[in-house]
Enzyme design. Structure first.
Site, PDB file in Angstrom:
ATOM      1  N   CYS A  74       0.661  -1.320  -0.121  1.00 46.56           N
ATOM      2  CA  CYS A  74      -0.039  -0.129  -0.007  1.00 46.56           C
ATOM      3  C   CYS A  74       0.934   1.306  -0.186  1.00 46.56           C
ATOM      4  O   CYS A  74       1.990   1.166   0.772  1.00 46.56           O
ATOM      5  CB  CYS A  74      -0.851  -0.222   1.193  1.00 46.56           C
ATOM      6  SG  CYS A  74      -2.083   1.439   1.379  1.00 46.56           S
ATOM      7  N   CYS A  78       0.294   4.828   6.918  1.00 45.00           N
ATOM      8  CA  CYS A  78      -0.523   4.801   8.311  1.00 45.00           C
ATOM      9  C   CYS A  78       0.521   4.088   9.308  1.00 45.00           C
ATOM     10  O   CYS A  78       0.991   2.850   8.782  1.00 45.00           O
ATOM     11  CB  CYS A  78      -1.783   4.061   8.193  1.00 45.00           C
ATOM     12  SG  CYS A  78      -2.576   4.680   6.906  1.00 45.00           S
ATOM     13  N   CYS A  81       0.466   0.236  10.181  1.00 43.51           N
ATOM     14  CA  CYS A  81      -0.108  -0.712   9.570  1.00 43.51           C
ATOM     15  C   CYS A  81       1.170  -1.485   8.848  1.00 43.51           C
ATOM     16  O   CYS A  81       2.094  -0.956   8.236  1.00 43.51           O
ATOM     17  CB  CYS A  81      -0.970  -0.063   8.263  1.00 43.51           C
ATOM     18  SG  CYS A  81      -1.553  -1.322   7.131  1.00 43.51           S
ATOM     19  N   CYS A 118     -16.616  -9.322   5.498  1.00 39.70           N
ATOM     20  CA  CYS A 118     -16.079  -8.230   5.430  1.00 39.70           C
ATOM     21  C   CYS A 118     -14.528  -8.345   4.522  1.00 39.70           C
ATOM     22  O   CYS A 118     -13.703  -9.052   4.971  1.00 39.70           O
ATOM     23  CB  CYS A 118     -15.818  -7.063   6.479  1.00 39.70           C
ATOM     24  SG  CYS A 118     -14.801  -5.613   6.524  1.00 39.70           S
ATOM     25  N   CYS A 149     -19.739  -6.326   3.547  1.00 38.70           N
ATOM     26  CA  CYS A 149     -19.051  -5.134   4.083  1.00 38.70           C
ATOM     27  C   CYS A 149     -17.670  -4.983   3.450  1.00 38.70           C
ATOM     28  O   CYS A 149     -17.132  -6.148   3.020  1.00 38.70           O
ATOM     29  CB  CYS A 149     -18.540  -5.153   5.768  1.00 38.70           C
ATOM     30  SG  CYS A 149     -17.701  -3.665   6.134  1.00 38.70           S
ATOM     31  N   CYS A 209     -19.576   1.891   8.838  1.00 39.43           N
ATOM     32  CA  CYS A 209     -18.825   1.086   9.798  1.00 39.43           C
ATOM     33  C   CYS A 209     -17.679   2.159   9.951  1.00 39.43           C
ATOM     34  O   CYS A 209     -16.785   2.062   9.183  1.00 39.43           O
ATOM     35  CB  CYS A 209     -18.539  -0.213   9.300  1.00 39.43           C
ATOM     36  SG  CYS A 209     -17.458  -1.047  10.368  1.00 39.43           S
ATOM     37  N   ARG A 281     -17.765  -2.675  18.223  1.00 41.34           N
ATOM     38  CA  ARG A 281     -17.255  -3.863  18.006  1.00 41.34           C
ATOM     39  C   ARG A 281     -15.764  -4.148  18.526  1.00 41.34           C
ATOM     40  O   ARG A 281     -14.924  -3.194  18.377  1.00 41.34           O
ATOM     41  CB  ARG A 281     -17.046  -4.160  16.358  1.00 41.34           C
ATOM     42  CG  ARG A 281     -16.260  -5.385  16.169  1.00 41.34           C
ATOM     43  CD  ARG A 281     -16.263  -5.802  14.728  1.00 41.34           C
ATOM     44  NE  ARG A 281     -17.540  -5.670  13.937  1.00 41.34           N
ATOM     45  CZ  ARG A 281     -17.955  -4.991  13.132  1.00 41.34           C
ATOM     46  NH1 ARG A 281     -16.896  -4.328  12.418  1.00 41.34           N
ATOM     47  NH2 ARG A 281     -19.227  -5.118  12.621  1.00 41.34           N
TER      48      ARG A 281
HETATM   49  N1  SAM Z   1      -6.620   0.154   3.087  1.00 45.23           N
HETATM   50  C1  SAM Z   1      -7.760   0.667   3.542  1.00 45.23           C
HETATM   51  C2  SAM Z   1      -7.792   1.929   4.433  1.00 45.23           C
HETATM   52  O1  SAM Z   1      -6.973   2.087   5.518  1.00 45.23           O
HETATM   53  O2  SAM Z   1      -8.603   2.753   4.365  1.00 45.23           O
HETATM   54  C3  SAM Z   1      -8.663  -0.328   4.270  1.00 45.23           C
HETATM   55  C4  SAM Z   1      -7.994  -1.295   5.224  1.00 45.23           C
HETATM   56  S1  SAM Z   1      -7.400  -0.833   6.589  1.00 45.23           S
HETATM   57  C5  SAM Z   1      -6.161  -2.111   7.214  1.00 45.23           C
HETATM   58  C6  SAM Z   1      -8.455  -1.005   7.908  1.00 45.23           C
HETATM   59  C7  SAM Z   1      -8.269  -0.283   9.141  1.00 45.23           C
HETATM   60  O3  SAM Z   1      -7.655  -1.334   9.900  1.00 45.23           O
HETATM   61  C8  SAM Z   1      -7.640   1.005   9.330  1.00 45.23           C
HETATM   62  O4  SAM Z   1      -8.175   2.031   9.180  1.00 45.23           O
HETATM   63  C9  SAM Z   1      -7.134   0.724  11.006  1.00 45.23           C
HETATM   64  O5  SAM Z   1      -7.926   1.157  11.690  1.00 45.23           O
HETATM   65  C10 SAM Z   1      -7.027  -0.872  11.047  1.00 45.23           C
HETATM   66  N2  SAM Z   1      -5.835  -1.360  11.382  1.00 45.23           N
HETATM   67  C11 SAM Z   1      -4.672  -1.609  10.481  1.00 45.23           C
HETATM   68  N3  SAM Z   1      -3.591  -1.973  10.929  1.00 45.23           N
HETATM   69  C12 SAM Z   1      -3.916  -2.148  12.389  1.00 45.23           C
HETATM   70  C13 SAM Z   1      -3.042  -2.522  13.415  1.00 45.23           C
HETATM   71  N4  SAM Z   1      -1.939  -2.986  13.286  1.00 45.23           N
HETATM   72  N5  SAM Z   1      -3.890  -2.470  14.591  1.00 45.23           N
HETATM   73  C14 SAM Z   1      -5.002  -2.060  14.752  1.00 45.23           C
HETATM   74  N6  SAM Z   1      -5.812  -1.627  13.804  1.00 45.23           N
HETATM   75  C15 SAM Z   1      -5.444  -1.479  12.718  1.00 45.23           C
HETATM   76  C1  DTB Z   2     -11.091  -2.231  11.386  1.00 47.54           C
HETATM   77  O1  DTB Z   2     -11.371  -1.409  12.178  1.00 47.54           O
HETATM   78  N1  DTB Z   2     -10.412  -3.465  11.836  1.00 47.54           N
HETATM   79  C2  DTB Z   2     -10.093  -4.192  10.952  1.00 47.54           C
HETATM   80  C3  DTB Z   2     -11.310  -3.920   9.817  1.00 47.54           C
HETATM   81  N2  DTB Z   2     -11.775  -2.765  10.333  1.00 47.54           N
HETATM   82  C4  DTB Z   2     -10.843  -4.011   8.376  1.00 47.54           C
HETATM   83  C5  DTB Z   2      -8.755  -4.582  10.391  1.00 47.54           C
HETATM   84  C6  DTB Z   2      -7.907  -4.775  11.400  1.00 47.54           C
HETATM   85  C7  DTB Z   2      -6.440  -5.058  10.913  1.00 47.54           C
HETATM   86  C8  DTB Z   2      -5.536  -5.345  11.933  1.00 47.54           C
HETATM   87  C9  DTB Z   2      -3.988  -5.498  11.640  1.00 47.54           C
HETATM   88  C10 DTB Z   2      -3.981  -6.744  10.351  1.00 47.54           C
HETATM   89  O2  DTB Z   2      -4.445  -7.765  10.555  1.00 47.54           O
HETATM   90  O3  DTB Z   2      -3.327  -6.408   9.265  1.00 47.54           O
HETATM   91 FE1  SF4 Z   3      -2.773   1.218   3.218  1.00 46.98          FE
HETATM   92 FE2  SF4 Z   3      -2.909   0.053   5.882  1.00 46.98          FE
HETATM   93 FE3  SF4 Z   3      -3.114   2.781   5.520  1.00 46.98          FE
HETATM   94 FE4  SF4 Z   3      -5.158   0.961   4.688  1.00 46.98          FE
HETATM   95  S1  SF4 Z   3      -4.269   1.157   6.966  1.00 46.98           S
HETATM   96  S2  SF4 Z   3      -4.591   2.932   3.785  1.00 46.98           S
HETATM   97  S3  SF4 Z   3      -3.773  -0.658   3.972  1.00 46.98           S
HETATM   98  S4  SF4 Z   3      -1.272   1.608   4.802  1.00 46.98           S
END
Ligand code: SAM
Ligand code: DTB
Ligand code: SF4
Length: 357
Positions: A74, A78, A81, A118, A149, A209, A281
């Site tokens: 990506c 973030c 992430c 989802c 979702c 959501c 959730r």
């Molecule tokens: N890429 C898209 C976006 O960010 O809009 C969708 C997927 S993203 C992984 C969805 C959400 O997962 C993020 O907004 C964040 O709140 C959550 N998330 C991602 N990595 C995480 C982590 N290491 N611990 C907790 N929540 C996480």
């Molecule tokens: C949300 O709030 N938490 C989920 C879902 N929406 C997409 C994602 C959590 C991701 C946790 C880190 C991972 O497994 O990569």
């Molecule tokens: Fe990309 Fe992760 Fe940010 Fe979603 S949360 S936009 S997958 S870097």
């Protein structure tokens, strides 16, 4: 006599879908939310549980299963992430999954008892060529009788309508944290970009959501600030995922001092009080919380979980562990009326207590 008497009387949240407004006339002030956080723990949990019982069956939990349909690589930054290309983590890139694999995963989730599926994609946002195969996935999953979702990143004009038309029930897009802390975590998209996508989702008539992450080094006031942003959306999100940061080696937030688990419970309780009609959730980070803290979260008003052995790239409690925990607590899975498969539906999925068990 209670030592503290602060109590919160929410407004009526029955505004119609499609209404997007940032000028909510009855908004919660951040000081109100901070005052709730500051209550003695028992007082806060009593208020939250009372609010929960007034709006939901306290012994029912909604089960959503996640699948990463496009993993890693990506372009965003973030800080939490593992899928951001710029950080060196163990996540392996994976192109968009074929339809048959997604259908197989959704069927397995349904067989285990999930009612919502989802799909997550590691995109900044979908291009039109990305969106088309996802629309097929949405149609197929809905055809299985599951709620749908997706979380695909930022949506451009017209994309939310296409998802709605294909039968998408919910779009997940998180605010992640308070506006004041946001810049410490993400620089490649701003808060307003997120609000714009959420507005498009609402305008297209989908359920929202939207939640965030705690344990990223934010202050209590900033945790309260996130919840106030969510509660003041008009209407508030139907589904509010509260993630406890999963610390992944290689990401900038790896090594952040862990949040006190009781502060996580407080966050759930304040979310329940400020958003009485929303599903709250317990999302990422449940493995680290353990059974006792999760039980407190359910008492405080959490009534939904991500269910299945994996989140997107990190581990979640095994489905069998969750079944055992729910049995120990006397919790059962929320039943959902199967959504109609008609693509031109304006269906609103109705979750209710299953009278069959
Ligand atoms: N890429 C898209 C976006 O960010 O809009 C969708 C997927 S993203 C992984 C969805 C959400 O997962 C993020 O907004 C964040 O709140 C959550 N998330 C991602 N990595 C995480 C982590 N290491 N611990 C907790 N929540 C996480
Ligand atoms: C949300 O709030 N938490 C989920 C879902 N929406 C997409 C994602 C959590 C991701 C946790 C880190 C991972 O497994 O990569
Ligand atoms: Fe990309 Fe992760 Fe940010 Fe979603 S949360 S936009 S997958 S870097």
């Amino acid at each position: 006599m209670p030592t503290q008497t602060l109590s919160f009387h929410p407004r009526n949240h029955s505004s119609s879908h499609g209404e997007v407004s940032s000028s909510n006339p009855i908004s919660t002030h951040i000081d109100t939310a901070v005052a709730l956080f500051d209550l003695p723990f028992n007082e806060l949990l009593f208020q939250a549980h009372t609010m929960h019982r007034a709006h939901f069956d306290p012994n029912q939990i909604q089960l959503s299963t996640l699948l990463s349909i496009k993993t890693g690589g990506c372009p965003e930054d973030c800080g939490y992430c593992p899928q951001a290309a710029r950080y060196h983590t163990d996540v392996e890139k994976q192109a968009l999954l074929p339809l048959n694999e997604v259908i197989a995963a959704a069927s397995a989730a349904k067989a285990r008892g999930a009612t919502r599926f989802c799909m997550g994609a590691a995109w900044r946002g979908p291009k039109q060529k990305d969106l088309e195969p996802v629309l097929d996935m949405v149609r197929a999953i809905r055809g299985l009788g599951l709620e749908t979702c997706a979380t695909l990143g930022m949506l451009k004009e017209g994309q939310a309508e296409q998802l709605k038309e294909a039968g998408l029930d919910y779009y997940n897009h998180n605010l992640d944290t308070a506006p004041e802390f946001y810049g410490e975590v993400i620089t490649t998209r701003d808060y307003q970009d997120r609000l714009d996508t959420l507005g498009r989702v609402r305008q297209a008539g989908m359920h929202v959501c939207c939640g965030g992450i705690v344990g990223m080094g934010e202050s209590r006031r900033q945790r309260a600030g996130l919840l106030v942003q969510l509660a003041n959306m008009n209407p508030p999100p139907e589904s509010v995922p509260i993630n406890n940061l999963v610390q992944v080696e290689g990401t900038p937030l790896y090594g952040t001092p862990a949040l006190d688990p009781l502060e996580f419970v407080r966050t759930i309780a304040v979310a329940r009080i400020l958003m009485p009609s929303s599903y709250v959730r317990l999302s990422a980070g449940r493995r680290e919380l353990g059974d006792g803290i999760q039980a407190l979260c359910f008492f405080a008003g959490a009534n939904s979980i991500f269910y299945g052995d994996k989140l997107l790239t990190t581990d979640n409690p095994d489905a069998t562990e969750d079944q055992a925990l729910m049995a120990r607590l006397g919790l059962s899975a929320t039943h959902v009326d199967a959504p109609p498969t008609n693509e031109h539906t304006s269906c609103t999925p109705h979750a209710h207590a299953c009278t069959a068990n």
